[in-house]
Design a protein around this motif. Structure first.
Motif, short mmCIF file in Angstrom:
data_model
loop_
_atom_site.label_atom_id
_atom_site.label_comp_id
_atom_site.label_asym_id
_atom_site.label_seq_id
_atom_site.Cartn_x
_atom_site.Cartn_y
_atom_site.Cartn_z
N ALA A 199 10.40 13.50 33.87
CA ALA A 199 9.59 14.27 34.61
C ALA A 199 9.74 14.92 35.79
CB ALA A 199 8.11 13.27 35.00
N THR A 200 10.84 14.18 37.45
CA THR A 200 11.67 14.76 37.98
C THR A 200 12.77 14.66 38.25
OG1 THR A 200 13.02 12.32 37.79
CG2 THR A 200 11.19 12.05 38.78
N ALA A 201 12.52 15.58 36.65
CA ALA A 201 14.10 16.91 36.50
C ALA A 201 13.64 17.97 36.78
CB ALA A 201 15.26 17.36 34.99
N ARG A 202 15.00 18.73 37.55
CA ARG A 202 14.15 20.56 38.20
C ARG A 202 14.53 21.43 37.00
NH1 ARG A 202 16.69 20.72 43.74
NH2 ARG A 202 16.20 22.68 43.50
N ARG A 203 13.64 22.11 36.50
CA ARG A 203 13.84 22.71 35.44
C ARG A 203 14.38 24.84 35.90
NH1 ARG A 203 7.95 22.37 32.07
NH2 ARG A 203 9.75 24.59 30.98
N LYS A 204 15.48 24.87 35.61
CA LYS A 204 15.35 25.84 35.97
C LYS A 204 15.57 27.24 35.17
CE LYS A 204 19.67 23.36 37.96
NZ LYS A 204 19.83 23.74 39.22
N VAL A 205 14.93 28.59 36.26
CA VAL A 205 13.60 29.07 35.02
C VAL A 205 14.52 30.73 35.81
CG1 VAL A 205 11.78 30.95 35.13
CG2 VAL A 205 11.78 28.46 34.83
N VAL A 206 15.04 31.49 35.35
CA VAL A 206 15.97 32.56 35.54
C VAL A 206 14.85 33.90 35.46
CG1 VAL A 206 17.73 33.98 34.79
CG2 VAL A 206 17.96 32.02 35.85
N ILE A 207 14.20 34.73 36.07
CA ILE A 207 13.46 35.90 35.57
C ILE A 207 14.05 36.62 35.47
CG2 ILE A 207 11.33 37.16 36.17
CD1 ILE A 207 10.71 34.40 37.35
N ILE A 208 14.58 37.58 34.72
CA ILE A 208 15.67 39.17 34.46
C ILE A 208 14.63 39.77 34.73
CG2 ILE A 208 16.60 40.66 33.50
CD1 ILE A 208 17.53 37.79 32.22
N GLY A 209 14.54 40.70 35.93
CA GLY A 209 13.97 41.87 36.17
C GLY A 209 12.39 41.63 37.85
N ALA A 210 12.19 42.79 38.06
CA ALA A 210 11.41 42.28 39.89
C ALA A 210 10.82 43.72 39.56
CB ALA A 210 12.54 42.43 41.38
N GLY A 211 10.14 44.44 38.45
CA GLY A 211 9.24 44.76 38.92
C GLY A 211 7.53 44.16 38.97
N TRP A 212 6.63 44.82 38.39
CA TRP A 212 5.60 44.06 38.28
C TRP A 212 5.84 42.64 37.26
CZ3 TRP A 212 1.72 44.35 41.35
CH2 TRP A 212 0.71 45.57 42.14
N GLY A 213 6.26 42.71 36.27
CA GLY A 213 6.31 41.80 35.17
C GLY A 213 7.35 40.75 36.48
N GLY A 214 7.90 40.85 36.85
CA GLY A 214 9.09 39.79 37.02
C GLY A 214 8.29 39.57 38.52
N VAL A 258 13.10 34.16 31.28
CA VAL A 258 11.94 35.69 31.08
C VAL A 258 12.76 36.42 31.92
CG1 VAL A 258 9.50 36.36 32.23
CG2 VAL A 258 10.64 33.71 32.59
N PHE A 259 12.60 37.45 30.61
CA PHE A 259 13.27 39.03 30.26
C PHE A 259 11.73 39.93 30.57
CE2 PHE A 259 16.58 38.67 28.24
CZ PHE A 259 16.70 36.95 27.71
N ALA A 260 11.86 39.91 32.84
CA ALA A 260 10.64 41.11 32.43
C ALA A 260 11.60 42.36 33.01
CB ALA A 260 10.26 40.63 34.05
N ILE A 261 11.36 43.00 31.78
CA ILE A 261 12.14 44.17 31.50
C ILE A 261 10.94 45.51 30.36
CG2 ILE A 261 14.13 43.92 33.10
CD1 ILE A 261 15.10 43.34 29.34
N GLY A 262 11.67 46.12 30.57
CA GLY A 262 11.02 47.15 30.03
C GLY A 262 12.13 47.50 27.78
N ALA A 263 11.50 48.54 27.78
CA ALA A 263 12.28 48.39 26.45
C ALA A 263 13.66 49.29 26.36
CB ALA A 263 11.08 48.99 25.29
N ALA A 264 13.40 49.88 27.07
CA ALA A 264 15.21 50.42 27.62
C ALA A 264 15.65 49.72 27.49
CB ALA A 264 14.77 51.48 28.12
N ALA A 265 15.49 48.85 29.19
CA ALA A 265 16.33 48.26 29.50
C ALA A 265 17.31 46.45 28.45
CB ALA A 265 15.84 47.43 30.80
#
Length: 446
Positions: free
Chosen positions: A48-63, A378-385
């Motif tokens: 439970a102490t292991a750090r989980r790495k989250v990568v979020i792609i896209g920095a609009g409203w969704g990201g 996390v793919f926080a991007i639109g359909a075209a991207a």
């Protein structure tokens, strides 16, 4: 590969946004079997102490909203130590975050920045209003970073957004076509549907044409956006054909409904399913008399909302504690992925526990490539991207769920959450997260 699809029926008129469906949601299992109980048991005994790495792609409203929700959960985890802490990284190919609402365009004379995305905040954007009041404004008041004045009074929502204001519909041929008032101030109060028809001022559309739209009321009554059978029924016909079938006059369709669909779904009615149009109209217009009331940002959204939001997200990380806050990296383009593929006893791919393990990025300033380790992406991007990323990724193209996106066109405000074994399509931050994203650290990869 276990992949589930969570479809949130959400409609918006943003690029975040954008595209969209109502806040009701349902989950549909796709193709592959669920993991065994043994796998579930083994996952629950992980450190439970292991750090989980989250990568979020896209920095609009969704990201930004995904990062915000995860960062809040992470601060709770660091306090109560009940769940694994997160290491959150947000990447975007643009120098500054904000997606399409950022000032990435200039006016025709080049003297002002132009926003290509969301401008208005409609009454049902409850998550944005809650976020502004509960999270962003307290941060702004603590840091004093909204505008350059030295006023000491605390900022309120009215300092960020205008009051509710009337809206107008214009055409090239006739100029102002219709005026939508502030419905919450319009009397008499009427049932939804009747209220919009009675209080909206159509300046050129004759009454006989407006009455021809009445059969659509029956369609709205029949359409239940929370039930898959309704979507299946109305998804088989375009909105244009539905209007013809119900006897809506050509002029009423052209002057009233076609502009609505173009604004809300970014495509003409002949290219949109009736289900999508009905769902969008319900969310924006028919949920209540007040649904179409709108407030506007006081100034550039990138400066008024995005910049203070970025400061809030980076807090803690910039102070040297990468367990708190978010590592935000602009000018960073995703160019590839590395995946971990499960194999059966005979050496063949089973697809049962596939996951993205690394995100390959290009620093567009230095030209150097580097890799980000990832437990979740996390793919926080639109359909075209997403289309472009999938086409250029042999790893993603191995999976049908991603290959489907290569055939999509248009604008999307959904974001795609790839957590080990899940591909989820979830509603944007504008309308509201489903319950599991309000406490995202509690998600099990199984």
């Amino acid at each position: 590969m276990n992949i589930f699809r969570l479809v949130i029926l959400l409609s918006t008129i943003t690029a975040v946004v954008d595209a969209f469906l109502s806040s009701a949601n349902h989950c549909q299992t796709l193709q592959r079997p669920s993991p065994t109980k043994a796998a579930l048991a083994s996952s629950s005994t992980a450190d439970a102490t292991a750090r989980r790495k989250v990568v979020i792609i896209g920095a609009g409203w969704g990201g930004l909203s995904a990062a915000h929700s995860l960062a809040k959960a992470n601060r709770r985890n660091l306090t109560n130590k009940e769940n694994s802490p997160l290491e959150i990284t947000l990447v975007d190919s643009s120098p500054r975050v904000g997606g399409l609402v950022r000032d990435g365009y200039s006016s025709s004379k080049g003297t002002r920045s132009a926003e290509a995305g969301q401008h208005g905040f409609w009454d049902n954007y409850r998550n944005i209003f809650r976020f502004l009041e509960d999270d962003l404004l307290p941060s702004i008041n603590d840091n004093g970073d909204l505008h350059s004045d030295a006023a000491t009074k605390s900022k309120t929502l009215d300092d960020l957004l205008t009051d509710y204001a009337p809206q107008g519909q214009y055409s090239k041929r006739k100029g102002l076509e219709a005026i939508w008032p502030v419905y919450r101030r319009s009397l008499p109060r009427l049932p939804t549907g009747l209220a919009q028809a009675f209080h909206t001022k159509f300046l050129h559309l004759p009454l006989i044409d407006r009455l021809s739209a009445f059969p659509l009321v029956l369609a709205f009554s029949d359409f239940d956006d929370t039930h898959p059978s309704s979507w299946k029924k109305y998804d088989s016909i375009s909105f244009r054909d539905l209007c013809i079938k119900l006897g809506v006059s050509e002029r009423c369709y052209r002057e009233a409904f076609e502009p609505m669909v173009l604004t809300g779904l970014f495509a003409p009615g002949k290219e949109c399913s009736a289900a999508a149009a009905l769902g969008m109209a319900y969310f924006f217009v028919l949920r209540s008399q007040n649904s179409f009331d709108v407030r506007w940002c006081r100034g550039n959204i990138g400066e008024v909302i995005m910049d203070p939001w970025v400061d809030l997200l980076k807090k803690g990380h910039d102070a040297g504690d990468d367990r708190a806050g978010v590592d935000i990296r602009g000018n960073t383009k995703v160019v590839g992925f590395e995946t971990v593929t499960a194999k059966g006893s005979d050496g063949s791919k089973t697809g049962a526990n596939d996951k993205i393990s690394r995100v390959i990025c290009l620093d567009q300033k230095s030209g150097e490539e580097f890799a980000l380790e990832a437990d979740e992406v996390v793919f926080a991007i639109g359909a075209a991207a997403l289309n472009g990323i999938t086409r250029n990724s042999p790893q993603l193209c191995e999976y049908e769920e991603f290959r489907r996106f290569t055939n999509l066109r248009g604008t999307s405000g959904e974001f795609y959450l790839y957590i080990s074994l899940f591909l989820c399509i979830v509603d944007s931050f504008i309308v509201g997260f489903p319950s599991f994203l309000r406490n995202p650290i509690a998600i099990s990869p199984y």
